[in-house]
Scaffold this motif. Structure first.
Motif, short mmCIF file in Angstrom:
data_model
loop_
_atom_site.label_atom_id
_atom_site.label_comp_id
_atom_site.label_asym_id
_atom_site.label_seq_id
_atom_site.Cartn_x
_atom_site.Cartn_y
_atom_site.Cartn_z
N ASN A 1 0.84 -1.21 0.00
CA ASN A 1 0.00 0.00 0.00
C ASN A 1 0.87 1.25 0.00
O ASN A 1 0.55 2.24 -0.68
N ALA A 2 1.97 1.21 0.75
CA ALA A 2 2.87 2.37 0.82
C ALA A 2 3.50 2.65 -0.54
O ALA A 2 3.86 3.79 -0.85
N LEU A 3 3.61 1.61 -1.36
CA LEU A 3 4.15 1.78 -2.71
C LEU A 3 3.04 2.01 -3.74
O LEU A 3 3.29 2.03 -4.94
N GLY A 4 1.82 2.17 -3.24
CA GLY A 4 0.71 2.49 -4.12
C GLY A 4 0.06 1.30 -4.78
O GLY A 4 -0.58 1.45 -5.82
N VAL A 5 0.21 0.12 -4.19
CA VAL A 5 -0.34 -1.11 -4.79
C VAL A 5 -1.33 -1.74 -3.82
O VAL A 5 -1.06 -1.88 -2.63
N ASP A 6 -2.48 -2.12 -4.37
CA ASP A 6 -3.46 -2.87 -3.61
C ASP A 6 -3.29 -4.34 -3.97
O ASP A 6 -3.67 -4.75 -5.08
N PRO A 7 -2.71 -5.18 -3.08
CA PRO A 7 -2.43 -6.57 -3.45
C PRO A 7 -3.68 -7.41 -3.67
O PRO A 7 -3.63 -8.43 -4.35
N LEU A 8 -4.78 -6.98 -3.12
CA LEU A 8 -6.02 -7.75 -3.27
C LEU A 8 -6.62 -7.58 -4.66
O LEU A 8 -7.16 -8.51 -5.24
N SER A 9 -6.48 -6.36 -5.20
CA SER A 9 -7.03 -6.11 -6.54
C SER A 9 -5.96 -6.12 -7.61
O SER A 9 -6.25 -6.26 -8.79
N GLY A 10 -4.70 -5.94 -7.16
CA GLY A 10 -3.60 -5.88 -8.11
C GLY A 10 -3.46 -4.53 -8.78
O GLY A 10 -2.61 -4.34 -9.65
N SER A 11 -4.29 -3.56 -8.39
CA SER A 11 -4.24 -2.24 -9.02
C SER A 11 -3.18 -1.38 -8.34
O SER A 11 -2.76 -1.62 -7.23
N SER A 12 -2.77 -0.34 -9.06
CA SER A 12 -1.81 0.62 -8.51
C SER A 12 -2.30 2.02 -8.81
O SER A 12 -3.05 2.25 -9.75
N THR A 13 -1.85 2.96 -8.01
CA THR A 13 -2.26 4.34 -8.23
C THR A 13 -1.55 4.90 -9.44
O THR A 13 -0.52 4.41 -9.87
#
Length: 228
Positions: free
Chosen positions: A207-219
């Protein structure tokens, strides 16, 4: 009747003699091999038990020296243990105890030496993995990030995959290799059991790197950063 029985007994004796003359030597050879194998096995078992007993005594000496915070005695006892009983689990455990004592006292070079010995000589893949992880932690503490990462290359037992990937991610962040770090954190997140708190920590790092591991999306900001 008596003569008849005597003749039958004589025939049986003759048959037995013939059998022994024909097969006696092979049977004796087989028996000797079997008995020799049993003797060798018993001897090996005795030797192993004796090795384990003596190695355990030296391991006790290492632990006593650790408790006494006597670095000279720790090094001496561990030196005897690894030189005489290098193939035993006690030698590995002595190395870990010695490394911890040396690290706590600030003697990081001695700690690294003990852990390197386990990583290079242990016959147990699990002990090797633990030694490499602890080596990487010391090297990280010394800010030698590239050397720490090198310790984590190669194959590790499956049960260490998540922990190793997480440590790699930490080091890659420090080396400013964000994309590689994210890839390792994702491996760690996927590999670690979802019921343990450690996995939640990996999620926070992603999350701190801008990644949601559950959805695999990134900001969007992270995506732009990764393209640089």
């Amino acid at each position: 009747m008596a003569n008849h029985l005597d003749l039958e007994e004589q025939e049986q004796l003759d048959q037995l003699k013939h059998f022994w003359n024909t097969w006696g030597t092979p049977i004796t050879a087989v028996l000797l091999v079997v008995m020799g194998g049993l003797a060798a096995w018993n001897g090996y078992q005795y030797w192993q038990n004796r090795q384990a007993s003596q190695a355990a005594a030296l391991l006790d000496a290492v632990e006593v020296a650790v408790q006494a915070r006597d670095q000279a005695r720790v090094e001496l006892a561990f030196g005897d243990l690894k030189s005489k009983y290098a193939g035993t689990p006690q030698a590995d455990m002595g190395a870990f105890a010695s490394a911890k004592a040396m690290q706590d006292s600030g003697n990081l070079d001695a700690a690294k030496s003990a852990l390197t010995w386990v990583a290079e000589h242990s016959s147990d893949a699990g002990y090797k993995a633990i030694a490499k992880l602890r080596l990487s932690a010391i090297l990280l503490e010394q800010k030698d990030y590239a050397a720490a990462l090198q310790q984590l290359q190669g194959n590790f037992p499956a049960e260490f995959e998540g922990v190793v990937a997480d440590r790699k991610g930490d080091l890659l962040v420090l080396l400013d290799r964000r994309a590689d770090a994210i890839a390792e954190y994702k491996i760690a997140f996927r590999t670690l059991d979802e019921t343990i708190e450690y996995r939640r920590l990996v999620e926070i790092k992603l999350n701190a790197l801008g990644v949601d591991p559950l959805s695999g999306s990134s900001t969007a900001s992270t995506s732009q950063e990764l393209k640089k």
